[in-house]
Enzyme design. Structure first.
Site, PDB file in Angstrom:
ATOM      1  N   HIS A 199       0.839  -1.204   0.000  1.00  0.00           N
ATOM      2  CA  HIS A 199       0.000   0.000   0.000  1.00  0.00           C
ATOM      3  C   HIS A 199       0.878   1.261   0.000  1.00  0.00           C
ATOM      4  O   HIS A 199       0.720   2.146  -0.851  1.00  0.00           O
ATOM      5  CB  HIS A 199      -0.910  -0.028   1.236  1.00  0.00           C
ATOM      6  CG  HIS A 199      -1.839   1.131   1.345  1.00  0.00           C
ATOM      7  ND1 HIS A 199      -3.141   1.078   0.909  1.00  0.00           N
ATOM      8  CD2 HIS A 199      -1.672   2.394   1.824  1.00  0.00           C
ATOM      9  CE1 HIS A 199      -3.722   2.247   1.120  1.00  0.00           C
ATOM     10  NE2 HIS A 199      -2.852   3.064   1.686  1.00  0.00           N
ATOM     11  N   GLU A 200       1.819   1.308   0.938  1.00  0.00           N
ATOM     12  CA  GLU A 200       2.677   2.504   1.016  1.00  0.00           C
ATOM     13  C   GLU A 200       3.584   2.608  -0.214  1.00  0.00           C
ATOM     14  O   GLU A 200       3.906   3.707  -0.645  1.00  0.00           O
ATOM     15  CB  GLU A 200       3.502   2.501   2.311  1.00  0.00           C
ATOM     16  CG  GLU A 200       2.673   2.564   3.602  1.00  0.00           C
ATOM     17  CD  GLU A 200       1.657   3.712   3.655  1.00  0.00           C
ATOM     18  OE1 GLU A 200       1.960   4.801   3.118  1.00  0.00           O
ATOM     19  OE2 GLU A 200       0.560   3.522   4.223  1.00  0.00           O
ATOM     20  N   HIS A 247       1.702   4.551  -2.756  1.00  0.00           N
ATOM     21  CA  HIS A 247       1.789   5.998  -2.501  1.00  0.00           C
ATOM     22  C   HIS A 247       3.160   6.528  -2.941  1.00  0.00           C
ATOM     23  O   HIS A 247       3.274   7.583  -3.550  1.00  0.00           O
ATOM     24  CB  HIS A 247       1.621   6.293  -1.000  1.00  0.00           C
ATOM     25  CG  HIS A 247       0.204   6.233  -0.512  1.00  0.00           C
ATOM     26  ND1 HIS A 247      -0.804   6.986  -1.070  1.00  0.00           N
ATOM     27  CD2 HIS A 247      -0.371   5.536   0.502  1.00  0.00           C
ATOM     28  CE1 HIS A 247      -1.947   6.751  -0.408  1.00  0.00           C
ATOM     29  NE2 HIS A 247      -1.717   5.864   0.537  1.00  0.00           N
ATOM     30  N   GLU A 272      -4.849   7.813  -2.921  1.00  0.00           N
ATOM     31  CA  GLU A 272      -5.308   6.524  -2.395  1.00  0.00           C
ATOM     32  C   GLU A 272      -5.540   5.534  -3.547  1.00  0.00           C
ATOM     33  O   GLU A 272      -5.391   4.324  -3.374  1.00  0.00           O
ATOM     34  CB  GLU A 272      -6.578   6.746  -1.566  1.00  0.00           C
ATOM     35  CG  GLU A 272      -6.795   5.767  -0.435  1.00  0.00           C
ATOM     36  CD  GLU A 272      -5.671   5.706   0.586  1.00  0.00           C
ATOM     37  OE1 GLU A 272      -5.527   4.653   1.201  1.00  0.00           O
ATOM     38  OE2 GLU A 272      -4.920   6.693   0.773  1.00  0.00           O
TER      39      GLU A 272
HETATM   40 ZN   LIG Z   1      -3.131   5.144   1.935  1.00  0.00          ZN
END
Ligand SMILES: [Zn+2]
Length: 513
Positions: free
Chosen positions: A275-276, A279, A305
């Protein structure tokens, strides 16, 4: 600096000067990002360090505020008349930010900062003690302050729309309720069917291979290898550990991301790290030519997101990815994964646990409803149809209605999230907007890239990453809304039906519904 004797008509020169000032503000913001990252990862734990850092950051924020509201900056923004589309967008974004900051009187900005830190303390204590009544007065102050601020900054907009604009430019309540209605109508019945089955067919009677004892150092090695394989550039960033994972830092050439490891749960650290990484790839992919300019910044929270969700869910939780991941798992944990197949691994990662009452622990299917519930409540707070004192009761009612669960205390109910303690109304919807956009963007990538899923199963991510860089990352803040950006990326506005179809198809197959 701007020369007082500058003759009129030098729009070009004015723009160069404007860019230099904007870059200066961005540079100071980079240092703010670095100090913020340090505070959460490296700073000594003694009170003195926290106090000194707090003071330094407050001073820096003051300098940034002064530069961002300087009348000379306002004059440059009025006079600069660039012609290139990207430069026009740059001035537009900078003007919006300037107007937002200058319309807020300093007394109000001060009150906001004060209520932010007090709000956090009161919320943390209220949550620990399961005492909503002690948090309610702060929340009432926030509702009043946010209403007042929105009326000042965007008097032409409804309060919730104005408030959302800080997190997702151009999104309106009307558009949001259109999107959320589609998701709610599609997801509520799907959840009932999934719960009725309890376990993915292939996992029935088997142990979940992701639960056990996993050496944390090995997990760290695995996470780093996966992040690098996806494309995280270690020469332009770092991966460290923090209590709550986040991505921040100094901009595209120095991205700081964090993760955390749980010895008994491999899925959480892996999906968190992917997830990171999503980003971070967005940050590392931003347009170098416009570095330090507002137009190069990420479009908004929802689009940010979308990039983390795309890598975490559309790629990281997909069946093809399991072929790649399994070989990585076998390298680090040979005994634990010797007999596991990609199909079992896929089911283990995508198993819908019992309905979690906690948003951050919930799965892909129930997550949208956690977001919708909060959005409906905060919309009501800002438009005056809901009173703060009614929140716990309404929260619990909606949890029962949407997710079929009973809430036994406010700690696990209305007090669970930090957002409202800092007055962040309008932030929650960006989580769901991001999940939907991730699905839309990934489907567009599949249409453009030959055999994308085969490539993912072989661990070949470069083409997808490059496609995202050109189509999403480098576009930065060019567009006025996520719908407009989607027209460029996918050829249509955000499409919630496609998201519901994706969830349905995936879980019907997994659970034999
Ligand atoms: Zn996030």
């Amino acid at each position: 600096m701007m020369s007082a004797a500058r003759p009129p008509g030098h729009a070009c020169e004015t723009y160069v000067e404007l860019k230099a000032r904007l870059r200066e503000i961005s540079d100071l913001g980079s240092l703010q990002g670095l100090a913020g990252w340090d505070e959460l990862t490296m700073m000594p734990s003694g009170e003195g360090a926290a106090e000194a850092r707090g003071r330094a950051l407050a001073t820096l924020a003051g300098v940034i505020h002064a530069k961002s509201t300087d009348a000379e900056l306002g004059a440059l923004l009025r006079d600069a008349k660039p012609t290139e589309a990207k430069d026009v967008a740059n001035v537009k974004r900078a003007t919006e930010a300037y107007e937002k900051s200058t319309k807020v009187p300093s007394a109000m900005a001060k009150k906001q900062a004060e209520l932010g830190s007090r709000g956090y303390q009161v919320w943390a204590k209220a949550r620990a003690e399961d005492d909503f009544t002690s948090f309610a007065p702060v929340l009432k102050e926030w509702v009043a302050l946010v209403r007042e601020k929105c009326a000042l900054v965007s008097p032409e907009k409804a309060t919730y729309d104005a408030s959302m604009d800080d997190y997702e430019r151009g999104l309106t309540s009307a558009r949001l309720s259109e999107i959320f209605t589609v998701v709610r109508n599609g997801v509520v019945p799907l959840i009932e069917e999934v719960y009725a089955k309890k376990t993915p067919t292939i996992l029935a009677g088997k142990n979940n291979p992701l639960l056990g004892e996993f050496d944390v150092e090995k997990q760290a090695k695995l996470s780093e290898r996966v992040a690098v394989a996806l494309g995280f550039d270690m020469t332009k960033g770092r991966l460290d550990v923090s209590v709550h994972p986040f991505t921040g830092g100094c901009g595209p050439n120095d991205v700081r991301m964090t993760t955390r490891y749980k010895a008994n749960d491999l899925a959480e650290s892996l999906t968190g790290c992917i997830h990171e990484t999503g980003h971070s790839l967005y940050e590392q992919g931003r347009c170098a030519e416009y570095a330090g300019q507002p137009v190069s910044e990420a479009h908004g929270m929802g689009v940010h997101e979308s990039q983390s969700h795309l890598w975490e869910r559309m790629v990281g939780l997909s069946e093809p990815f399991m072929h790649f991941l399994l070989s990585e798992l076998k390298t680090e944990f040979p005994k634990d994964f010797a007999d596991v197949t990609p199909e079992v691994l896929y089911a283990a990662f995508n198993c819908v646990k019992n309905p979690s009452v906690i948003r951050v622990e919930s799965d892909e299917v129930t997550y949208p409803l956690h977001v919708i519930l909060r959005t409906e409540l905060e919309m009501g707070l800002l438009d005056g149809s809901i009173e703060v004192d009614q929140l716990p009761e309404l929260w619990n009612e909606k949890m029962k209605k949407y997710l079929g669960v009973s809430i036994s205390n406010n700690r696990e109910g209305v007090l669970q999230d930090v957002h409202w303690s800092s007055g962040a109304f309008g932030y929650f919807p960006t989580y769901l907007i991001g999940a939907i956009l991730a699905c839309n963007i990934f489907n567009a990538a599949k249409r453009s890239i030959d055999s994308l899923e085969d490539k993912i199963s072989r661990g070949e991510f470069a083409e997808l990453r490059e496609w995202l860089r050109v189509n999403v990352h480098e576009r930065g803040s060019e567009c006025d809304s996520a719908d407009e950006l989607m027209m460029l990326v996918t050829g249509k506005p955000l499409d919630a039906h496609e998201f519901v179809d994706y969830l349905r198809a995936k879980y019907v197959k997994l659970y034999d519904l």
